[in-house]
Design an enzyme around this catalytic site. Sequence first.
Site, PDB file in Angstrom:
ATOM      1  N   CYS A   1       0.832  -1.211   0.000  1.00 48.23           N
ATOM      2  CA  CYS A   1       0.000   0.000   0.000  1.00 48.23           C
ATOM      3  C   CYS A   1       0.871   1.266   0.000  1.00 48.23           C
ATOM      4  O   CYS A   1       1.561   1.558   0.979  1.00 48.23           O
ATOM      5  CB  CYS A   1      -0.903  -0.039   1.225  1.00 48.23           C
ATOM      6  SG  CYS A   1      -1.771   1.483   1.599  1.00 48.23           S
TER       7      CYS A   1
ATOM      8  N   CYS B   1       0.008   3.816   2.716  1.00 52.59           N
ATOM      9  CA  CYS B   1       0.438   3.292   4.013  1.00 52.59           C
ATOM     10  C   CYS B   1       1.916   3.629   4.249  1.00 52.59           C
ATOM     11  O   CYS B   1       2.300   4.040   5.351  1.00 52.59           O
ATOM     12  CB  CYS B   1       0.255   1.778   4.086  1.00 52.59           C
ATOM     13  SG  CYS B   1      -1.436   1.208   3.932  1.00 52.59           S
TER      14      CYS B   1
END
Length: 159
Positions: free
Chosen positions: A60, A63
């Site tokens: 991600c 993230c």
Amino acid sequence: MRLQLTLLLGVTLVTLASYTSLENVPQNQIDFYQGSYDDFLREAKKLKKPILLDFWASWCGPCKKLENETFSNPSLVSFLNTNYMVYKVDIDSFDGMAIADRFSVDVYPTLVLLDAKTKYVGRYRGFFPADYLKNELERAKSQKGKHFIAPKINTTASL
């Protein structure tokens, strides 16, 4: 006598080698809980601290940005380490998937806030700058939570 002296010296050296001063602990990193999720919840209840769950994945991009930019901010790090218990939930693990399902997390990163009694307070989806996130968490720190009710999923398929 010589054996006692050698033993005493050995114990002393082991004690000194295992000693870690607070100066060696990194103060610029969030103190993410390292044990199991269940142990984490018990510890948070015992310490009576609100909880921040960080749902993330290694693949991600946002993230990684949250980790590198927001969670490295010294002011936010200090605030979180003082006021919250923080747990990273890797959604690519079986335990992480179960926890994500429990809170109906489907966007990454997602930060879920729980009060000190582990009741649901709210969530933040996506990337947030450190100052904004700190202000939001300061406001939410003393909020009382409620039981989280996951949305019902319609399992009947229409033909």
